[in-house]
Write a protein that holds these residues in place. Structure first.
Motif, short mmCIF file in Angstrom:
data_model
loop_
_atom_site.label_atom_id
_atom_site.label_comp_id
_atom_site.label_asym_id
_atom_site.label_seq_id
_atom_site.Cartn_x
_atom_site.Cartn_y
_atom_site.Cartn_z
N LYS A 148 5.48 -8.90 -69.74
CA LYS A 148 4.85 -7.99 -68.76
C LYS A 148 3.37 -7.82 -69.10
O LYS A 148 2.51 -7.78 -68.21
CB LYS A 148 5.57 -6.65 -68.77
CG LYS A 148 4.99 -5.59 -67.85
CD LYS A 148 5.13 -5.96 -66.39
CE LYS A 148 4.72 -4.83 -65.47
NZ LYS A 148 3.31 -4.46 -65.50
N PHE B 92 1.32 -10.49 -67.55
CA PHE B 92 1.04 -10.21 -66.13
C PHE B 92 -0.08 -9.18 -66.02
O PHE B 92 -1.01 -9.34 -65.24
CB PHE B 92 2.30 -9.70 -65.43
CG PHE B 92 3.25 -10.77 -64.99
CD1 PHE B 92 3.18 -11.30 -63.72
CD2 PHE B 92 4.22 -11.25 -65.86
CE1 PHE B 92 4.06 -12.28 -63.31
CE2 PHE B 92 5.10 -12.24 -65.46
CZ PHE B 92 5.03 -12.75 -64.18
N LEU C 294 -0.60 -5.03 -60.99
CA LEU C 294 0.53 -5.33 -61.87
C LEU C 294 0.59 -4.39 -63.06
O LEU C 294 1.68 -4.04 -63.54
CB LEU C 294 0.47 -6.78 -62.33
CG LEU C 294 0.72 -7.81 -61.23
CD1 LEU C 294 0.37 -9.20 -61.71
CD2 LEU C 294 2.16 -7.75 -60.75
N VAL D 296 8.25 -6.33 -62.68
CA VAL D 296 7.79 -7.30 -61.70
C VAL D 296 8.97 -8.18 -61.33
O VAL D 296 9.68 -8.67 -62.22
CB VAL D 296 6.64 -8.18 -62.26
CG1 VAL D 296 6.26 -9.28 -61.28
CG2 VAL D 296 5.43 -7.32 -62.60
N THR E 139 6.88 -1.53 -52.87
CA THR E 139 6.68 -2.92 -53.27
C THR E 139 5.38 -3.46 -52.70
O THR E 139 4.83 -2.91 -51.75
CB THR E 139 7.82 -3.82 -52.75
OG1 THR E 139 7.87 -3.71 -51.32
CG2 THR E 139 9.17 -3.44 -53.35
#
Length: 154
Positions: free
Chosen positions: A56, A59, A75, A81, A131
């Motif tokens: 993560k 990202f 992000l 994710v 989202t």
């Protein structure tokens, strides 16, 4: 919630609560998203949930988004994710690998993935989960980081 309400109300969200979505809720979304239609029912779409802190962090650092910091900053705010991958060379192709339509090699793959991504987002919205779909990323780097099998792409 009626479908028309979900379609009208769903928005791309870029600020998230810090708490991860419980796996039970994600499993319920996945149970329903598996019914998404695909070219000749080829079911080319796979989902990969990124929760591992080290992955993560990659990202969050923007390692996979070509230096586009806007996506990286989004992000960073997401506790999890979900990566959508697909099996290449199947959707829109006959069993012998030839194109089934004049639309080209990757048209139906993109079509199937778009249906899957939007359906996932609508199902999440129904659960009160925000989202955002991001499409500007280095798919080969993500595939390698997630150990996505050969023959699949992000």
């Amino acid at each position: 919630m009626q479908l028309k309400d979900a379609i009208r109300e769903r928005r791309s969200v870029r600020n998230f609560k810090p708490e991860p979505i419980p796996h039970e809720v994600i499993n319920e979304i996945m149970e329903n998203v598996r019914f998404v239609p695909t070219w000749k029912n080829t079911q080319i779409v796979r989902y990969y949930l990124v929760e591992d802190p080290a992955l993560k962090a990659r990202f969050d650092a923007g390692e996979f988004c070509y230096g586009f910091t806007y996506n990286a900053n989004t992000l960073k705010r997401a506790p999890q994710v979900m990566v959508l991958a697909y099996r290449k060379g199947v959707s829109g192709h006959e069993k012998d690998g030839t194109n089934a339509t004049p639309k080209g090699d990757d048209f139906w793959e993109a079509f199937d993935c778009g249906i899957a991504a939007q359906t996932f987002c609508l199902l999440a919205h129904e659960k009160g989960i925000g989202t955002v779909i991001q499409g500007y990323f280095d798919d080969a780097m993500i595939a390698e980081a997630l150990n996505i099998p050969e023959g699949y792409s992000v």
